[in-house]
Enzyme design. Structure first.
Site, PDB file in Angstrom:
ATOM      1  CG  ASP A  20      -1.612  -1.355   1.381  1.00 36.87           C
ATOM      2  OD1 ASP A  20      -2.422  -1.691   0.509  1.00 36.87           O
ATOM      3  OD2 ASP A  20      -1.308  -2.086   2.345  1.00 36.87           O
TER       4      ASP A  20
ATOM      5  CG  HIS B   8      -3.379  -5.233   3.236  1.00 37.30           C
ATOM      6  ND1 HIS B   8      -2.927  -4.400   2.262  1.00 37.30           N
ATOM      7  CD2 HIS B   8      -3.772  -6.363   2.594  1.00 37.30           C
ATOM      8  CE1 HIS B   8      -3.022  -4.984   1.079  1.00 37.30           C
ATOM      9  NE2 HIS B   8      -3.537  -6.181   1.258  1.00 37.30           N
TER      10      HIS B   8
HETATM   11  N1  LIG Z   1      -0.750  -7.987   2.341  1.00 35.09           N
HETATM   12  C1  LIG Z   1      -0.752  -7.733   1.034  1.00 35.09           C
HETATM   13  O1  LIG Z   1      -0.410  -6.618   0.613  1.00 35.09           O
HETATM   14  C2  LIG Z   1      -1.168  -8.780   0.033  1.00 35.09           C
HETATM   15  C3  LIG Z   1      -1.033  -8.513  -1.325  1.00 35.09           C
HETATM   16  C4  LIG Z   1      -1.380  -9.489  -2.254  1.00 35.09           C
HETATM   17  C5  LIG Z   1      -1.890 -10.714  -1.827  1.00 35.09           C
HETATM   18  N2  LIG Z   1      -2.027 -10.924  -0.490  1.00 35.09           N
HETATM   19  C6  LIG Z   1      -2.529 -12.212   0.021  1.00 35.09           C
HETATM   20  O2  LIG Z   1      -1.486 -13.166  -0.032  1.00 35.09           O
HETATM   21  C7  LIG Z   1      -2.034 -14.480  -0.018  1.00 35.09           C
HETATM   22  C8  LIG Z   1      -1.364 -15.359  -1.063  1.00 35.09           C
HETATM   23  O3  LIG Z   1      -1.619 -14.865  -2.358  1.00 35.09           O
HETATM   24  P1  LIG Z   1      -1.233 -15.730  -3.649  1.00 35.09           P
HETATM   25  O4  LIG Z   1      -1.643 -14.901  -4.804  1.00 35.09           O
HETATM   26  O5  LIG Z   1       0.144 -16.230  -3.544  1.00 35.09           O
HETATM   27  O6  LIG Z   1      -2.269 -16.932  -3.482  1.00 35.09           O
HETATM   28  P2  LIG Z   1      -2.218 -18.386  -4.169  1.00 35.09           P
HETATM   29  O7  LIG Z   1      -3.577 -18.942  -3.973  1.00 35.09           O
HETATM   30  O8  LIG Z   1      -1.609 -18.303  -5.526  1.00 35.09           O
HETATM   31  O9  LIG Z   1      -1.188 -19.173  -3.252  1.00 35.09           O
HETATM   32  C9  LIG Z   1      -1.450 -19.487  -1.916  1.00 35.09           C
HETATM   33  C10 LIG Z   1      -0.713 -20.759  -1.613  1.00 35.09           C
HETATM   34  O10 LIG Z   1      -0.859 -21.012  -0.218  1.00 35.09           O
HETATM   35  C11 LIG Z   1      -0.941 -22.405  -0.066  1.00 35.09           C
HETATM   36  N3  LIG Z   1      -1.493 -22.709   1.246  1.00 35.09           N
HETATM   37  C12 LIG Z   1      -2.792 -22.752   1.632  1.00 35.09           C
HETATM   38  N4  LIG Z   1      -2.875 -23.140   2.899  1.00 35.09           N
HETATM   39  C13 LIG Z   1      -1.613 -23.345   3.337  1.00 35.09           C
HETATM   40  C14 LIG Z   1      -1.066 -23.783   4.562  1.00 35.09           C
HETATM   41  N5  LIG Z   1      -1.850 -24.096   5.610  1.00 35.09           N
HETATM   42  N6  LIG Z   1       0.272 -23.898   4.667  1.00 35.09           N
HETATM   43  C15 LIG Z   1       1.059 -23.615   3.614  1.00 35.09           C
HETATM   44  N7  LIG Z   1       0.593 -23.206   2.426  1.00 35.09           N
HETATM   45  C16 LIG Z   1      -0.719 -23.077   2.287  1.00 35.09           C
HETATM   46  C17 LIG Z   1      -1.794 -22.858  -1.233  1.00 35.09           C
HETATM   47  O11 LIG Z   1      -1.613 -24.248  -1.509  1.00 35.09           O
HETATM   48  C18 LIG Z   1      -1.256 -21.979  -2.354  1.00 35.09           C
HETATM   49  O12 LIG Z   1      -0.214 -22.621  -3.072  1.00 35.09           O
HETATM   50  C19 LIG Z   1      -3.548 -14.274  -0.220  1.00 35.09           C
HETATM   51  O13 LIG Z   1      -4.150 -14.335   1.043  1.00 35.09           O
HETATM   52  C20 LIG Z   1      -3.640 -12.865  -0.767  1.00 35.09           C
HETATM   53  O14 LIG Z   1      -4.885 -12.284  -0.501  1.00 35.09           O
HETATM   54  C21 LIG Z   1      -1.675  -9.997   0.435  1.00 35.09           C
HETATM   55  O1  LIG Z   2      -5.581 -10.440  -2.288  1.00 36.15           O
HETATM   56  C1  LIG Z   2      -6.260  -9.409  -2.161  1.00 36.15           C
HETATM   57  O2  LIG Z   2      -7.436  -9.399  -1.712  1.00 36.15           O
HETATM   58  C2  LIG Z   2      -5.691  -8.082  -2.585  1.00 36.15           C
HETATM   59  C3  LIG Z   2      -4.321  -7.849  -2.031  1.00 36.15           C
HETATM   60  O3  LIG Z   2      -4.332  -7.821  -0.638  1.00 36.15           O
HETATM   61  C4  LIG Z   2      -3.738  -6.565  -2.576  1.00 36.15           C
HETATM   62  O4  LIG Z   2      -3.697  -5.563  -1.860  1.00 36.15           O
HETATM   63  O5  LIG Z   2      -3.328  -6.574  -3.752  1.00 36.15           O
END
Ligand SMILES: NC(=O)c1ccc[n+]([C@@H]2O[C@H](COP(=O)([O-])OP(=O)(O)OC[C@H]3O[C@@H](n4cnc5c(N)ncnc54)[C@H](O)[C@@H]3O)[C@@H](O)[C@H]2O)c1
Ligand SMILES: O=C(O)C[C@H](O)C(=O)O
Length: 329
Positions: free
Chosen positions: A160, A188
């Site tokens: 962010d 977030h």
């Molecule tokens: N904070 C931020 O700014 C921000 C930004 C983008 C995404 N995110 C979040 O990050 C997370 C991951 O995003 P992504 O695009 O990589 O998702 P994704 O679905 O591509 O990958 C998530 C992975 O986590 C694994 N997983 C699920 N449960 C698990 C466990 N108990 N132990 C280990 N691994 C496990 C899944 O098998 C999968 O491979 C999501 O929650 C998304 O919303 C946060």
């Molecule tokens: O995975 C999401 O819901 C959005 C993510 O947290 C982001 O800020 O890009």
């Protein structure tokens, strides 16, 4: 003498963010160009084969700093001796899921992982939670790790922060490198508050230089706060490379420090500063030095900011109440 490798654990390693993150860690961008790393990848059993594939690609890069890669579906193994824990894997919200269901499902992931960190991680462990809802997932993990200093549990608002930097650079025409002292406050989520009242663009106060509260309220804040949703809409998947980049920035800054005269944004356990209830994992302006962070003290908070900080913090308090009611903290 070569340095002892630092163990870095990435959960959800076979996911989108994991794929964008692991190569940057292995190349030295997380901790620095002279720090060898050992990677531990934690995945759920059905995704272990995909994680193996990523590990093969890591091998094929022949990174000089990468001393090994372990893959496991056992959190106790994944966090054994870890100094940096990047908690990326989470349960996404699916159709028909209420917020309480989402928090409960993530409690099933972050509570055992917090316990495993408590029991097995290195004494200097630092934790960054990326998986959403990141702030409250961090709270759940922290509560399950009473032997780890509470301040080692953080959640990511650096994405962010970076988004806000870019939007401000676009508006002012200044390069990102000339913008300092931006702050993301709160959660977030769409309630987060990107604050430019203390920011400087080329040495001048950003809010004064722009002088347009309408732009601030109606364009800048919603664009930054809803950027995650806009990316999902455009890409059909949530941000991955920019999220991995922000995770690298977060840990690098925490370990190596903020530049003189600047600060960053991290979601950290509140000490009660700025009216944020103690213990909530909320985003603040922080400086980092010597591997620790400190909330920037004594910033004036005007009425425009106060109401927005309070709204986001209220959402965090509600999430804390919800996970408390579920027995997760
Ligand atoms: N904070 C931020 O700014 C921000 C930004 C983008 C995404 N995110 C979040 O990050 C997370 C991951 O995003 P992504 O695009 O990589 O998702 P994704 O679905 O591509 O990958 C998530 C992975 O986590 C694994 N997983 C699920 N449960 C698990 C466990 N108990 N132990 C280990 N691994 C496990 C899944 O098998 C999968 O491979 C999501 O929650 C998304 O919303 C946060
Ligand atoms: O995975 C999401 O819901 C959005 C993510 O947290 C982001 O800020 O890009």
């Amino acid at each position: 003498m070569p340095r002892t490798p630092v163990t870095v654990t990435v959960t959800g390693a076979a996911g989108q963010i994991g794929y964008a993150l692991l190569f940057r860690i292995a190349s030295g961008q997380l901790l620095g160009p002279d720090v060898p790393v050992r990677l531990r990848l934690l995945e759920i059993s059905p995704a272990l084969a995909a994680a193996e594939g990523t590990a093969m690609e890591l091998d094929d890069c022949a990174f000089p700093l990468l001393t090994g890669v372990d893959i496991t579906d056992d959190a106790n193994v994944a966090f054994d001796g870890t100094s940096v824990a990047l908690l990326v894997g989470a349960r996404p919200r699916t159709k028909g899921m209420e917020r309480g269901d989402l928090l409960e499902a993530n409690g099933g992931i972050f509570k055992p992982q917090g316990r495993a960190i408590n029991d097995h991680a290195a004494d200097d462990v630092r934790v960054l939670v990326v998986g959403n809802p990141a702030n409250t997932n961090a709270l759940i993990a922290q509560a399950a790790a009473p032997d780890v200093p509470a301040e080692r549990f953080t959640a990511m608002t650096r994405l962010d922060h970076n988004r806000a930097l870019s939007q401000l650079a676009k508006k002012t025409g200044a390069p990102v490198s000339e913008i300092r002292r931006l702050t993301i406050w709160g959660n977030h989520s769409a309630t987060q508050y990107p604050d430019i009242f203390h920011a400087e663009v080329a040495g001048k106060n950003a809010a004064e230089a722009i002088g347009d509260e309408g732009w601030l309220a109606d364009e800048f804040i919603p664009t930054v706060a809803k950027r995650g949703a806009a990316i999902i809409e455009a890409r059909g998947a949530s941000s991955a490379a920019s999220a991995a980049n922000a995770a690298v920035d977060h840990v690098y800054t925490w370990v190596n420090g903020t530049p003189e005269g600047d600060w960053t944004s991290m979601a950290i356990p509140s000490d009660g500063s700025y009216g944020v209830p103690e213990g909530l994992i909320s985003s603040f302006p922080v400086t980092c030095a010597g591997g620790s962070y400190r909330i920037v003290p004594d910033l004036a908070v005007n009425d425009f900011s106060r109401v927005r900080i309070d709204a986001s913090v209220r959402e965090l308090s509600e999430e804390r109440e919800a996970v408390r009611a579920l027995g997760l903290i």
